[in-house]
Design a protein around this motif. Structure first.
Motif: not given
Length: 792
Positions: A725-740
């Motif tokens: 479940l860390g994988l979908p979390d990582a996808v979400q976090i990376s998308r937020r990181a690139m938005r930031i």
């Protein structure tokens, strides 16, 4: 911007004394700093903590200095985390050479230890707070003195009193110039000695120009410097700059602390048994530093202390917190004979352990190596940006000079502070922090979810992933199989909900024989039998296990039984049985009586059917990835029927795509290449040696920490403890990181593009320019911190 250097950090710093060099050259100290030992190489990667860094130009200066040290082949320096990672030959390079090279270019360094790093940063923040306090106090006094000059009408204040006010402001500005402005002048002078320009250079030039002009006015040289003194603007924007730098250092500490907290778990010293063979209840102990431990040492680990190495529990029963290593927050029971790992915490009782693996060989150190890589990694586009920082800053100086020259013809009284405003407002501190602050915060947030980042570049690719390929066996499934049914002459019997009485005797015989084997299928059979109450006691004679075949034994009546593969147990009878129905073909372990002539008593034959156990998080992981817009596919070398069945199980009514079954590594590569040619952004999740080629080919590669070392070496991210479940979390976090990152870049560019014309037009006073510069840098760091503030 970053933590300032201390007053003693003038460029260059004093050379190391002989005593300091001898202490740094201790071989044990060098081995403690090793964060990675590349396979098949004598080179070692070590870590250093740094101080005095504040911009991209600092990173380049230190990298160039370290690359000149003999034996150093690769250097990575990250200003945002103030860390260096160095690949070197221990036979050619001494720790003192590294530290001395860094000190010669004006920075401080020490053997990497996060506790020391935190202590140094705390000291620097305290120094910075003193500088800020002095500047703020003097600013308030200067503003109080100059207020009458602002509100008074023409000629209301006599000239002698006006000059006295200027002298009072000059005296109050001296502590600001000599103490509070130290970091700016030190940084600019250090860069100048290296033939470079740093982000402190335009600020230092602006401060010096303002003070020189204001001092000239105070000393009576109005015909040269004009009639305006700018002590109020000087003290105000120095105060704002230092205030922003202090707040930024506090915020940036939070960005890196979640990653650094993973690196400080090992104790500094442990209680070691002095007598190697003495009974543990009577053995004498000594306090031994971690560097002195050796394989085979017996050490006592107290409650609340971390295990210093990987090893075997010798005595005691306790519970262990392995959250750092597995992501599992629940305490794990441990008893004598079980394995404990370095970095895990002993929670309930003192225990004795025997050390089996130390330093880089431990799983903890492998995780620490990944953390250090994340703290020092810079994506390629960031490295390219670092290289243009110098030319950009030269452009800032030229632009300020042109602004001064233009206003010297328009209104000489405003020329100085226009130039100062341009110098201050165009300093690209916010721009340099935009990406690293967000990416480090993202890596820290992922670490909390049990997923470690090896390459920060991967976060950019992960943010746009739309196709995820999973290996099946060992990735979506556990490492063991589960017994689900028995087959015999009358058909198939499901045993997951209980066992028929008629088959209990064969079940007991099989479980009793399986208890003599350590084969995974035998262990699964034993566990299944224990779950339904065990089996009757059975006496066996002449028990033998044949590798790759199974177990053979003789019972009390002289009957020979075999438990193992179909070919070995059934012999010639195998073809007869397998032709009678598909159920028999699924059995992977067989039990039967062997006749004296080698024949098989088919009536006694009983087969055991196993099924794969899917990881608890496999199904929700696939579902959440679909919700995030990622197509999920299975790509496996297993039999097609099993792969299709797994896809149906994981698809939850929505058929999961099967990209390939019974495929070779070469065929897997072709599948990935075809998907990428079609414009897909591909992520691959695997764990085996055969997954290494496709992991290297994928846009983003993810490996499990229990997987093969070769697979992990090709992976961009490592999943701890099988927490998929860390994988979908990582996808979400990376998308937020690139938005930031994009938000930070847009803000930084907009800020500079908007403020430069204002400064050149004379509409932005120096104090306001300083305030804008300070809070623009602070803003991008605080924006990045949103990644750590909440999970989604």
């Amino acid at each position: 911007m970053s933590n300032p250097v201390s007053p003693s950090q003038n460029a260059p710093l004093p050379p190391l004394t002989q005593a300091q060099a001898d202490g740094l050259n201790d071989p044990d100290l060098l081995m403690q700093c090793v964060v990675e030992a590349p396979l098949g190489s004598s080179l070692r990667r070590v870590g250093l903590g740094l101080s005095g860094m504040y911009c991209a130009a600092c990173s380049i200066t230190i990298e160039d200095a370290l690359l000149k040290v003999p034996g150093v082949t690769e250097v990575q320096v990250q200003a945002a985390s103030q860390r260096a990672r160095i690949l070197l030959d221990p036979g050619k390079t001494k720790m003192s050479d590294l530290v001395d090279a860094i000190q010669r270019v004006g920075y401080k360094a020490w053997p990497d230890a996060s506790a020391r790093a935190g202590h140094e940063r705390l000291k620097e923040r305290r120094k910075l707070l003193w500088r800020l306090s002095v500047a703020a106090f003097c600013m308030m006094q200067v503003m109080m003195i100059t207020t009458p000059q602002y509100v008074a009408g023409p000629h209301e204040i006599p000239m002698d009193l006006w000059n006295l006010m200027n002298w009072a402001c000059w005296v109050l500005s001296l502590p600001v110039m000599l103490f509070s402005c130290g970091p700016f002048f030190t940084g600019a002078w250090r860069a100048a000695r290296q033939g470079r320009i740093s982000m402190d250079t335009p600020v230092a030039l602006g401060i010096a120009a303002t003070f020189i002009v204001s001092s000239g006015v105070t000393l009576g040289a109005q015909d040269v410097f004009g009639t305006e003194a700018y002590f109020d603007s000087l003290t105000m924007f120095v105060t704002f700059l230092l205030g922003g730098r202090w707040l930024e250092s506090r915020a940036r500490e939070k960005v890196t602390q979640s990653l650094e907290s993973l690196c400080v778990r090992l104790p500094e010293a442990v209680e070691r048994a002095i007598d190697a063979d003495a009974d543990l209840s009577q053995v004498r102990v000594e306090s031994a530093p971690l560097s002195s431990l050796r394989h085979g040492d017996r050490v006592r680990v107290l409650v609340g202390q971390a295990f210093p190495a990987d090893g075997l529990l010798l005595e005691g029963v306790t519970e262990v917190d392995e959250a750092l290593l597995t992501g599992e927050s629940r305490a794990v029971p441990k008893a004598a004979g079980q394995v404990v790992v370095a970095g895990s915490l002993n929670l309930t009782a003192p225990v004795w352990m025997c050390i089996e693996r130390l330093g880089p060989d431990t799983r903890y150190q492998q995780i620490v190596s990944l953390v250090h890589q994340a703290l020092t990694e810079k994506p390629g586009w960031m490295r390219a940006a670092d290289r243009i920082a110098g030319p950009f800053l030269w452009g800032v100086v030229v632009l300020a000079f042109l602004g001064w020259l233009g206003w010297h013809w328009i209104d000489p009284s405003r020329a100085v502070w226009v130039a100062v405003s341009v110098l201050v407002v165009t300093c690209p501190c916010a721009l340099s922090l935009s990406a690293p602050a967000a990416l480090l915060a993202a890596a820290g947030a992922m670490a909390k979810q049990g997923l470690l980042v090896r390459r920060l570049d991967a976060l950019e690719a992960l943010a746009v992933v739309d196709q995820v390929y999973f290996d099946k066996t060992g990735t979506l499934t556990e490492g063991e199989l589960k017994l689900v049914s028995l087959v015999h002459s009358e058909g198939l019997v499901d045993v997951r909900n209980g066992l028929p009485e008629a088959l209990s005797s064969k079940w007991g015989l099989a479980a009793s024989l399986a208890s003599y084997s350590q084969h995974p299928l035998s262990r699964s059979l034993v566990q299944a039998a224990q779950s339904v109450g065990g089996w009757p006691a059975q006496s066996w004679l002449d028990v033998r296990e044949l590798a790759g075949k199974g177990v053979q034994a003789t019972d009390a009546h002289g009957t020979v039984w075999r438990l193992g593969s179909a070919a070995w147990v059934l012999g010639d009878a195998q073809s007869v049985l397998l032709l009678t129905g598909a159920d028999y073909q699924d059995a992977r372990v067989w039990l039967a009586v062997q006749g004296d002539d080698g024949s098989v008593d088919v009536s006694t034959a009983c087969g055991f059917v196993y099924d794969e156990v899917f990881r608890e998080e496999a199904m929700p992981t696939v579902r959440r990835l679909r919700e995030l817009g990622c197509q999920t596919s299975l790509l496996s070398g297993d039999h097609e029927a099993r792969v299709v069945a797994a896809a149906e199980h994981l698809g939850q009514g929505e058929n999961m795509h099967v990209a390939g079954a019974q495929v070779t590594p070469e065929q897997k590569l072709q599948v990935i290449a075809d998907a990428q040619s079609a414009g897909r952004h591909v992520a691959v999740v695997g764990d085996g040696i055969n997954d290494a080629p496709v992991l290297a080919k994928a846009s983003v590669s993810i490996a499990l920490d229990q997987g093969a070392a070769l697979a992990q070496s090709q992976a961009d991210l490592i999943i701890l403890g099988g927490r998929l479940l860390g994988l979908p979390d990582a996808v979400q976090i990376s998308r937020r990181a690139m938005r930031i990152v994009r938000q930070n870049l847009v803000w930084s560019i907009f800020y500079n593009m908007a403020c430069i014309p204002l400064a050149l037009a004379g509409l932005l006073p120096p104090w306001l320019a300083g305030l804008g510069m300070a809070f623009s840098s602070l803003g991008v760091v605080l924006n990045a911190l949103r990644l750590s503030a909440n999970r989604h």
